[in-house]
Write a protein that holds these residues in place. Structure first.
Motif, short mmCIF file in Angstrom:
data_model
loop_
_atom_site.label_atom_id
_atom_site.label_comp_id
_atom_site.label_asym_id
_atom_site.label_seq_id
_atom_site.Cartn_x
_atom_site.Cartn_y
_atom_site.Cartn_z
N LYS A 119 -1.69 1.05 -11.63
CA LYS A 119 -1.52 -0.31 -12.13
C LYS A 119 -0.65 -0.40 -13.37
O LYS A 119 0.22 -1.27 -13.47
CB LYS A 119 -2.89 -0.95 -12.40
N GLY B 1 -7.53 1.66 -4.33
CA GLY B 1 -8.26 2.80 -4.89
C GLY B 1 -7.48 3.61 -5.91
O GLY B 1 -7.98 4.62 -6.40
N LYS B 2 -6.28 3.15 -6.25
CA LYS B 2 -5.42 3.92 -7.16
C LYS B 2 -5.16 3.16 -8.46
O LYS B 2 -4.16 3.41 -9.14
CB LYS B 2 -4.08 4.23 -6.49
N GLU B 3 -6.04 2.24 -8.82
CA GLU B 3 -5.78 1.37 -9.98
C GLU B 3 -5.54 2.15 -11.25
O GLU B 3 -4.59 1.89 -11.99
CB GLU B 3 -6.94 0.39 -10.17
N GLU B 4 -6.40 3.12 -11.55
CA GLU B 4 -6.28 3.86 -12.80
C GLU B 4 -4.95 4.59 -12.90
O GLU B 4 -4.35 4.69 -13.98
CB GLU B 4 -7.43 4.87 -12.91
N GLU C 6 0.83 -1.21 0.00
CA GLU C 6 0.00 0.00 0.00
C GLU C 6 0.86 1.26 0.00
O GLU C 6 0.58 2.23 -0.71
CB GLU C 6 -0.93 0.00 1.21
N ASP D 49 -3.20 -6.16 -6.89
CA ASP D 49 -4.30 -6.24 -7.85
C ASP D 49 -5.59 -6.67 -7.18
O ASP D 49 -6.67 -6.14 -7.45
CB ASP D 49 -3.92 -7.20 -8.97
N TYR D 50 -5.50 -7.64 -6.27
CA TYR D 50 -6.68 -8.09 -5.55
C TYR D 50 -7.28 -6.94 -4.73
O TYR D 50 -8.51 -6.80 -4.63
CB TYR D 50 -6.36 -9.27 -4.63
N LYS D 51 -6.43 -6.13 -4.15
CA LYS D 51 -6.88 -5.01 -3.32
C LYS D 51 -7.33 -3.81 -4.15
O LYS D 51 -7.66 -2.75 -3.61
CB LYS D 51 -5.78 -4.58 -2.36
N GLY D 52 -7.38 -3.99 -5.46
CA GLY D 52 -7.81 -2.89 -6.32
C GLY D 52 -6.86 -1.72 -6.27
O GLY D 52 -7.27 -0.57 -6.48
N TRP D 53 -5.58 -2.03 -6.00
CA TRP D 53 -4.55 -0.99 -5.93
C TRP D 53 -4.93 0.10 -4.93
O TRP D 53 -4.61 1.26 -5.09
CB TRP D 53 -4.24 -0.43 -7.33
#
Length: 233
Positions: free
Chosen positions: A93, A87-90, A42, A81-85
């Motif tokens: 990633k 909230g910062k995926e966009e 994180e 990736d499982y944690k959806g980054w």
């Protein structure tokens, strides 16, 4: 660069903060240990999200035979990736990649510098390392000095170990620092043999392919800093 410390072995990513989902050495088997790995992930994501020019590298090889041919770096990427980054995926990633050969903390740093060059065609202007707070001196002084990276452009983000493991961690860290102070490149004695044990699948290390400008640094083995030319001022 987020330095890997373990390999995720569970088939259920919903158990990422459970100790039995990770391959742990005896000294790592402490309540809350798995959560410290997730915190490193994180933290790395948060730092990269704040800098649109940054690249995030999870570093760590296939270091444990009983964990199978899975790398620490891939484990951390999969958890992110499982944690959806977080909230910062966009934002993050597409800038998050792996360095999958490092067998110790010095290689985490050196190999990641080479991997950065391999990926971008240039060397990093700044380096930020994410690991445990008690390892800051090892990374920021010993390892940074070994590759002669400028202190003003090197940053460290440390997070705490579990409270019940802190005393043992500090004692262990003192020993490792002493070993690296005598053998900065981990190329002799106990540090070298430890690296051999952390390569149970006999992976061929591709470096310094991809970073030819520092090939001599990779080949160097001595008690004093590498004396040759380097691509960073």
């Amino acid at each position: 660069m987020v330095a890997g410390h373990s390999i995720y072995t569970s088939s259920d990513c919903g158990k990422i903060e459970k100790e039995d989902s990770w391959y742990l050495e005896s000294y790592q088997k402490n309540p809350g240990q798995a959560a410290t790995f997730v915190k490193h992930i994180e933290e790395g994501i948060e730092i990269v999200d704040r800098d649109e020019d940054a690249l995030l590298l999870f570093s760590g090889g296939e270091t444990r035979k009983d964990a199978g041919p899975r790398s620490e770096a891939q484990s951390y990427w999969a958890v992110a990736d499982y944690k959806g980054w977080f909230g910062k995926e966009e934002s993050v990633k597409w800038r998050a990649l792996t360095e999958e050969h490092a067998r110790d903390s010095f290689e985490n740093l050196l190999f990641s510098v080479c991997r950065f060059r391999e990926l971008t065609g240039t060397y990093p202007q700044n380096i930020t390392v994410v690991s445990y707070d008690f390892k800051e001196d090892r990374f920021a002084n010993l390892h940074r000095s070994a590759i002669r990276f400028p202190e003003s452009r090197f940053f460290y983000a440390g997070t705490p170990a579990t409270s019940n493991a802190k005393e043992a961690a500090l004692k262990g860290e003192e020993l490792v620092r002493m070993q690296f102070s005598r053998d900065p490149y981990g190329c002799r004695g106990s540090l070298y043999h430890k690296k051999l044990k952390r390569d149970p699948f006999h992976r061929s290390i591709p470096y310094p392919n991809g970073c030819p400008e520092i090939e001599s640094l990779f080949r160097y083995c001595g008690p004093t800093p590498y004396p040759g030319a380097l691509p960073w001022p």
